[in-house]
Scaffold this active site. Structure first.
Site, short mmCIF file in Angstrom:
data_model
loop_
_atom_site.label_atom_id
_atom_site.label_comp_id
_atom_site.label_asym_id
_atom_site.label_seq_id
_atom_site.Cartn_x
_atom_site.Cartn_y
_atom_site.Cartn_z
N GLU A 177 0.82 -1.31 0.04
CA GLU A 177 0.07 0.04 0.02
C GLU A 177 0.85 1.25 -0.10
O GLU A 177 0.36 2.51 -0.16
CB GLU A 177 -1.01 0.07 1.29
CG GLU A 177 -0.24 0.16 2.76
CD GLU A 177 0.19 -1.36 3.13
OE1 GLU A 177 0.57 -2.20 2.20
OE2 GLU A 177 -0.01 -1.61 4.24
N SER A 227 8.02 -9.15 5.13
CA SER A 227 8.71 -9.57 6.55
C SER A 227 8.33 -10.92 6.99
O SER A 227 7.43 -11.71 6.60
CB SER A 227 8.22 -8.46 7.57
OG SER A 227 6.80 -8.60 7.52
N CYS A 282 16.17 -6.69 0.61
CA CYS A 282 16.08 -8.16 1.35
C CYS A 282 17.58 -8.91 1.18
O CYS A 282 18.12 -9.80 1.95
CB CYS A 282 15.07 -9.06 1.11
SG CYS A 282 15.49 -9.61 -0.85
P1 NAD Z 1 5.51 -6.23 5.18
O1 NAD Z 1 5.53 -7.54 5.62
O2 NAD Z 1 5.23 -5.11 6.02
O3 NAD Z 1 4.37 -6.40 3.96
C1 NAD Z 1 4.32 -7.16 2.86
C2 NAD Z 1 3.02 -7.39 2.24
O4 NAD Z 1 2.19 -7.62 3.33
C3 NAD Z 1 2.49 -6.20 1.73
O5 NAD Z 1 1.62 -6.12 0.75
C4 NAD Z 1 1.57 -5.67 3.07
O6 NAD Z 1 0.38 -4.91 2.72
C5 NAD Z 1 0.96 -6.88 3.68
N1 NAD Z 1 0.77 -6.96 5.11
C6 NAD Z 1 1.36 -5.92 6.07
N2 NAD Z 1 0.96 -6.16 7.42
C7 NAD Z 1 0.01 -7.30 6.99
C8 NAD Z 1 -0.83 -7.91 8.05
N3 NAD Z 1 -0.83 -7.75 9.42
N4 NAD Z 1 -1.76 -9.02 7.62
C9 NAD Z 1 -1.62 -9.52 6.13
N5 NAD Z 1 -0.85 -8.60 5.24
C10 NAD Z 1 -0.25 -7.78 5.69
O7 NAD Z 1 6.77 -6.01 4.49
P2 NAD Z 1 7.37 -4.79 3.93
O8 NAD Z 1 7.90 -3.77 4.94
O9 NAD Z 1 6.59 -4.26 2.65
O10 NAD Z 1 8.68 -5.25 3.02
C11 NAD Z 1 10.01 -5.40 3.70
C12 NAD Z 1 10.27 -6.64 4.18
O11 NAD Z 1 10.44 -7.61 2.91
C13 NAD Z 1 11.67 -7.01 4.78
O12 NAD Z 1 11.46 -7.71 5.99
C14 NAD Z 1 12.59 -7.70 3.61
O13 NAD Z 1 13.50 -8.32 4.10
C15 NAD Z 1 11.31 -8.48 3.07
N6 NAD Z 1 11.75 -8.72 1.71
C16 NAD Z 1 12.12 -10.22 1.52
C17 NAD Z 1 12.59 -10.61 0.20
C18 NAD Z 1 12.90 -12.01 0.10
O14 NAD Z 1 12.83 -12.21 -1.10
N7 NAD Z 1 13.16 -12.71 1.08
C19 NAD Z 1 12.50 -9.62 -0.87
C20 NAD Z 1 11.92 -8.22 -0.44
C21 NAD Z 1 11.53 -7.82 0.70
#
Ligand code: NAD
Length: 498
Positions: A177, A227, A282
């Protein structure tokens, strides 16, 4: 002017109807630039029903024709790369050059998907028994949902979307978002490329949309990147409902610097991999493990480079590092720097007080460098996801490998050395999904696959390459015998094939 961002349904932008929205901000200025719709459970259900219907015809479309759509997509993404990059910079904050690089990394998987007719071909075995043949085929899963993070708003939707769509699925993207504009443009490009209505849709939203997708009986597969806390939740919620789920999660990537390493190269690598995209990758390196007597020399080289980082708005071509994505996230990262000082690490470079004239409301901070970080500290254990590099001093190679292996996360790691024997032992022994030898960010090319180990992943491994083809398809094996020559009579017991 504040733009309204809705959803992308059946190849058209549509307004949201839930009445719930979120703010999208420009991280460099702090200004609100758009309001993004948050989908309701009903809107999710409607999109899934459209996807389900469209998928039947798409699955029946010969892979050769599906891959022609991917060829079109490739050239459209190339043509619009600058527009995609600019949208990302304005909502994510990363520099335009870095955003263009992200488009390139997404394109690599689109290119792989252009060969889907070959990648999906089956296996045939003649004569598995007398006058009996057998063959295996891969068929699409159905409606696939992709839930993606803020830090790669184009690359990761390209990874999932290109693979899922080329394999014959309908794909529903629920992007972050925080930066929804670039994924919306990507959806338009899918449509322009020839993806039929309902095959690549975008539902913007928050937890409500994610939960609706997780609970929906007509969504049998979920790809998630984000995450660890949310990934674990998505994995459990999805698998409880018997869905196939891949959840790629957080990281704390270590780079081991051996005493024989070329320190200029290692320093360049740490600056790029630690501070590029403000550490919001990441695969960023957040821990440098200095082995033997290398630490003092390394710190002497790193410190002036970190202090001299050109921090500025991503839209300015002179900037090397942009702002963090939100004010809240910037404050969280700053909080970790405060904590590191309290925990007793030595803050060699302190970027907390950085102010940029004209950008006082932006989410900026300077690069930070810690020395003498130890494994018991929270700044070592947690993913900080900001421009903060921790140097851990290690007496030996074995101790360094132990650190890498004992850490909860297992996404990527790297070793810098001139010693092939050490490099081989490292690559062979580390409990990590992606390993670099004198390569700080070893993101695999599209025809290998991407994914970490340990707390960096839950569930199925592959997101692209042949692992991706396996995730986005189901295996079916057919065994056939034609009536000529068949013995008559029922067979009540298994027989050895002959
Ligand atoms: P996030 O987990 O906050 O959000 C990821 C997705 O989940 C988003 O679309 C978000 O809207 C949704 N989301 C958030 N809270 C939620 C909830 N309570 N219930 C259901 N859905 C929910 O992650 P972020 O801050 O957008 O991204 C950063 C994180 O992503 C870091 O931890 C990073 O390491 C990780 N990441 C991992 C990789 C990989 O390939 N391993 C790649 C890119 C990013």
């Amino acid at each position: 002017m504040v733009a309204e961002i809705g959803h992308f349904i059946e190849n058209k932008r549509v307004a949201g109807t839930s009445g719930r929205t979120g703010e999208v901000t420009n991280p460099a200025t702090g200004e609100v630039t758009a309001r993004v719709a948050f989908a309701s459970t009903g809107e999710v259900d409607a999109a899934v029903q459209l996807a389900k219907k469209a998928q039947l015809a798409w699955a029946a479309t010969p892979p050769l024709r599906r891959q022609r759509v991917m060829f079109n997509l490739k050239s459209l993404v190339e043509k619009r790369a600058d527009d995609l990059a600019r949208l990302m910079t304005l909502e994510h904050g990363k520099t335009v050059d870095d955003a263009k690089g992200e488009v390139g990394r997404g394109l690599e998987v689109v290119e792989f998907s252009c060969g889907i007719a070959h990648h999906m071909r089956g296996d045939f075995t003649e004569q598995v028994a007398t006058e009996m043949d057998s063959w295996s085929i891969r068929q699409p899963v159905g409606v696939v949902a992709g839930i993606t993070p803020f830090n790669f708003p184009i690359m990761i939707p390209c990874w999932m979307g290109a693979m899922a769509v080329a394999c014959g699925n309908a794909f529903i993207l629920k992007p972050s978002e925080k930066d929804p504009s670039a994924p919306m443009l990507l959806a338009e490009l899918f449509a322009e490329a020839g993806a039929p209505a309902g095959i690549f849709q975008v539902l913007n939203g928050d937890k409500v949309a994610v939960d609706a997708l997780l609970q929906h009986p007509d969504v049998p597969a979920i790809s998630f990147v984000g995450s660890t806390a949310i990934g674990e939740y998505v994995y459990h919620q999805g698998t409880q409902r018997n869905k196939r789920v891949q959840a790629l999660c957080g990281a704390k990537n270590h780079m081991v610097i051996m005493p024989d390493a070329d320190l200029d190269q290692a320093t360049d690598a740490l600056i790029g991999a630690g501070y590029g995209a403000a550490g919001e990758r990441c695969m960023a390196i957040s821990v440098a493990v200095a082995v033997g007597d290398v630490a003092d020399r390394l710190i002497d080289k790193l410190a002036p480079r970190v202090s001299a980082l050109k921090v500025g708005p991503g839209i300015d071509p002179a900037s090397e590092m942009g702002p963090l994505v939100t004010r809240q996230h910037r404050d969280k990262v700053m909080g970790y720097v405060d904590l590191g000082v309290k925990e007793g690490a030595r803050l060699v470079v302190d970027g907390r007080s950085l102010k940029l004239q004209g950008y006082e409301n932006g989410n900026f901070m300077g690069g930070c460098l810690f020395d003498n970080v130890t494994p018991d500290m929270k700044i070592y254990k947690d993913e900080i996801f900001g421009p903060v590099l921790s140097v851990v001093r290690s007496k030996s190679f074995d101790e360094a490998v132990g650190l890498v292996n004992d850490h909860a996360y297992g996404n990527g790691t790297a070793i810098f050395t001139r010693d092939g024997d050490a490099a081989r032992a490292f690559a062979n022994g580390v409990k990590i999904g992606m390993v670099g030898i004198n390569v700080p960010i070893p993101v695999p090319v599209a025809y290998h696959s991407f994914g970490g180990w340990k707390a960096s992943i839950f569930g199925d491994h592959g997101i692209y390459g042949m692992e991706g083809v396996r995730f986005y398809t189901k295996l079916k094996t057919i065994t056939a015998r034609w009536p000529t020559g068949i013995r008559s009579g029922a067979e009540f017991h298994f027989q050895a094939r002959n």
